[in-house]
Design an enzyme around this catalytic site. Structure first.
Site, mmCIF file in Angstrom:
data_model
loop_
_atom_site.group_PDB
_atom_site.id
_atom_site.type_symbol
_atom_site.label_atom_id
_atom_site.label_comp_id
_atom_site.label_asym_id
_atom_site.label_seq_id
_atom_site.Cartn_x
_atom_site.Cartn_y
_atom_site.Cartn_z
ATOM 1 N N ASN A 9 -33.053 16.472 -2.959
ATOM 2 C CA ASN A 9 -32.234 15.164 -3.161
ATOM 3 C C ASN A 9 -32.411 14.174 -2.523
ATOM 4 O O ASN A 9 -31.709 14.021 -1.408
ATOM 5 C CB ASN A 9 -30.762 16.060 -3.174
ATOM 6 C CG ASN A 9 -29.787 15.088 -3.683
ATOM 7 O OD1 ASN A 9 -29.928 13.803 -4.155
ATOM 8 N ND2 ASN A 9 -28.250 15.461 -3.397
ATOM 9 N N TRP A 10 -32.858 13.045 -3.024
ATOM 10 C CA TRP A 10 -33.390 11.680 -2.405
ATOM 11 C C TRP A 10 -32.057 11.060 -2.394
ATOM 12 O O TRP A 10 -31.979 10.125 -1.738
ATOM 13 C CB TRP A 10 -34.427 11.162 -3.129
ATOM 14 C CG TRP A 10 -35.730 11.663 -3.022
ATOM 15 C CD1 TRP A 10 -35.806 13.269 -2.710
ATOM 16 C CD2 TRP A 10 -36.888 11.266 -3.357
ATOM 17 N NE1 TRP A 10 -37.236 13.491 -2.702
ATOM 18 C CE2 TRP A 10 -37.869 12.405 -3.221
ATOM 19 C CE3 TRP A 10 -37.258 10.199 -4.124
ATOM 20 C CZ2 TRP A 10 -39.289 12.260 -3.455
ATOM 21 C CZ3 TRP A 10 -38.634 10.080 -4.287
ATOM 22 C CH2 TRP A 10 -39.624 10.850 -3.991
ATOM 23 N N LYS A 11 -31.033 11.252 -3.179
ATOM 24 C CA LYS A 11 -29.682 10.268 -3.111
ATOM 25 C C LYS A 11 -30.042 9.073 -3.408
ATOM 26 O O LYS A 11 -31.049 8.803 -4.262
ATOM 27 C CB LYS A 11 -29.152 10.635 -1.814
ATOM 28 C CG LYS A 11 -28.809 11.880 -1.324
ATOM 29 C CD LYS A 11 -27.763 12.523 -0.245
ATOM 30 C CE LYS A 11 -27.681 13.842 -0.110
ATOM 31 N NZ LYS A 11 -26.801 14.173 0.978
ATOM 32 N N HIS A 94 -22.219 17.286 -7.201
ATOM 33 C CA HIS A 94 -22.545 17.048 -5.898
ATOM 34 C C HIS A 94 -20.984 16.782 -5.094
ATOM 35 O O HIS A 94 -20.151 15.876 -5.565
ATOM 36 C CB HIS A 94 -23.601 16.005 -5.462
ATOM 37 C CG HIS A 94 -24.008 16.523 -4.053
ATOM 38 N ND1 HIS A 94 -23.724 15.746 -3.194
ATOM 39 C CD2 HIS A 94 -25.085 16.762 -3.514
ATOM 40 C CE1 HIS A 94 -24.137 15.786 -2.056
ATOM 41 N NE2 HIS A 94 -25.145 16.522 -2.231
ATOM 42 N N GLU A 96 -20.515 14.434 -2.780
ATOM 43 C CA GLU A 96 -20.588 13.187 -3.057
ATOM 44 C C GLU A 96 -19.940 12.452 -4.162
ATOM 45 O O GLU A 96 -19.308 11.543 -4.004
ATOM 46 C CB GLU A 96 -21.927 12.513 -2.323
ATOM 47 C CG GLU A 96 -22.168 12.729 -0.919
ATOM 48 C CD GLU A 96 -23.680 13.172 -0.591
ATOM 49 O OE1 GLU A 96 -24.489 12.396 -1.365
ATOM 50 O OE2 GLU A 96 -23.879 13.350 0.413
ATOM 51 N N GLU A 164 -22.942 24.169 -0.761
ATOM 52 C CA GLU A 164 -23.273 23.199 0.097
ATOM 53 C C GLU A 164 -21.920 22.979 0.758
ATOM 54 O O GLU A 164 -20.901 22.290 0.143
ATOM 55 C CB GLU A 164 -23.474 22.028 -0.587
ATOM 56 C CG GLU A 164 -24.908 21.960 -1.514
ATOM 57 C CD GLU A 164 -25.717 20.617 -1.205
ATOM 58 O OE1 GLU A 164 -26.676 20.701 -0.736
ATOM 59 O OE2 GLU A 164 -24.823 19.671 -1.852
ATOM 60 N N GLY A 170 -25.362 16.129 5.550
ATOM 61 C CA GLY A 170 -25.812 14.870 6.032
ATOM 62 C C GLY A 170 -25.135 14.720 7.522
ATOM 63 O O GLY A 170 -25.079 13.747 8.407
ATOM 64 N N SER A 210 -28.097 20.041 5.712
ATOM 65 C CA SER A 210 -28.546 19.776 7.096
ATOM 66 C C SER A 210 -29.708 20.758 7.224
ATOM 67 O O SER A 210 -29.965 21.337 8.207
ATOM 68 C CB SER A 210 -27.637 19.969 7.983
ATOM 69 O OG SER A 210 -26.705 18.603 8.003
ATOM 70 N N GLY A 231 -31.194 17.361 1.340
ATOM 71 C CA GLY A 231 -31.123 15.875 1.348
ATOM 72 C C GLY A 231 -32.275 15.014 2.312
ATOM 73 O O GLY A 231 -33.398 14.891 2.004
ATOM 74 N N GLY A 232 -31.622 14.678 3.352
ATOM 75 C CA GLY A 232 -32.336 13.771 4.495
ATOM 76 C C GLY A 232 -33.673 14.134 4.655
ATOM 77 O O GLY A 232 -34.557 13.406 4.814
HETATM 78 P P1 PGA Z 1 -28.449 16.966 3.591
HETATM 79 O O1 PGA Z 1 -27.829 16.825 2.358
HETATM 80 O O2 PGA Z 1 -29.619 17.741 3.639
HETATM 81 O O3 PGA Z 1 -28.696 15.666 3.935
HETATM 82 O O4 PGA Z 1 -27.374 17.686 4.661
HETATM 83 C C1 PGA Z 1 -27.862 18.098 1.447
HETATM 84 C C2 PGA Z 1 -27.152 17.664 0.146
HETATM 85 O O5 PGA Z 1 -26.566 16.695 0.191
HETATM 86 O O6 PGA Z 1 -27.659 18.220 -0.883
#
Ligand code: PGA
Length: 254
Positions: A9-11, A94, A96, A164, A170, A210, A231-232
């Site tokens: 997930n590149w956000k 998600h 977010e 999640e 993050g 994470s 994500g990251g």
């Molecule tokens: P993260 O994000 O790996 O940066 O914690 C995961 C996600 O939001 O899907």
């Protein structure tokens, strides 16, 4: 036997040229890793370009969101019909989106319905906040999210769930493999009650929050965890490749 899935997930990261550069860097190696479904979820504006780059490879494409109406006067929105033409997966609900864009369980439900109707495979995210976790309410919160997100949906064919915990996203503070495994097994039990044991056993449930090359093994060794939403670390070619490779090796050896 569930095929593991790793989704990046590149956000809201990468310009069009950064996205194509990142794909070019991982393309060949990622393509060669077997026994795992590999899904890249770049921003909307890069979907078409990434699709061209991965054509003919084993890599799959996903979007990060959709709007639940199919067409119409919804300035700035992207519908399931548009996405179904372009990609196979879509991340829905998600944390977010829930937190910054006020997505409620009802909205998430409409999005899942729209995705399934158009043949997209939703990756539905659920997870508790830190205070809910600390109050021992994880199971209650996750069960409630699951039920509201899937309300009135009779067939969840094509669905993937990502557990999640919000406090792990993050933050560099991942859950432990054991914690994640336990909550995921609860999710599977809930799905079994709602849709039957066979559906629950076929359903892929990922962990997200994470995940890095350093802790991927801990999660993938857990029997209930069928992959990860990353994500990251999905923005770093070496990290992402390593996570996918570890998943392939561990799940294959089961
Ligand atoms: P993260 O994000 O790996 O940066 O914690 C995961 C996600 O939001 O899907």
């Amino acid at each position: 036997m569930r095929v593991p899935l790793i989704a990046g997930n590149w956000k809201m990261n990468t310009t069009l040229s950064e996205a194509t550069e990142l794909v070019s860097r991982i393309l060949r190696e990622l393509d060669e890793i077997g026994n795992v479904d590999k899904v890249l979820c770049p921003p909307f504006i890069s979907l078409a370009a990434v699709r061209e780059l991965i054509k003919g490879s084993s890599i799959k494409l996903g979007a990060q969101n959709l709007y639940f109406e199919e067409t119409g006067a919804y300035t700035g929105e992207i519908s399931s019909l548009m996405l179904a033409d372009l990609c196979e997966f879509v991340i829905i609900g998600h944390s977010e989106r829930r937190q910054y864009f006020n997505e409620t369980g009802g909205i998430v439900n409409k999005k899942v319905v729209a995705a399934l109707k158009s043949g997209l495979k939703p990756i539905l995210c659920v997870g508790e906040k830190l205070e809910e976790n600390e109050a021992g309410r994880t199971h209650e919160v996750v069960t409630e999210q699951l039920k509201s997100s899937l309300a009135s949906i009779n067939n969840i064919n094509g669905l993937t769930i990502a557990y999640e915990p919000v406090w792990a996203i993050g933050t560099g503070r991942a859950a432990t493999g054991e914690q994640a495994n336990q909550t995921i097994s609860l999710i599977r039990r809930n799905v079994s009650e709602l849709y039957g044991e066979e559906t629950a056993q076929d359903l892929r449930i990922l962990y997200g929050g994470s995940v890095t090359a350093d802790n991927a093994t801990e999660f993938m060794q857990q029997p209930e965890i069928d992959g990860a939403l990353v994500g990251g670390a999905s923005l770093k070619a070496d990290q992402f490749l390593s996570i996918v490779r570890q998943t392939s090796e561990i799940k294959q050896a089961r």
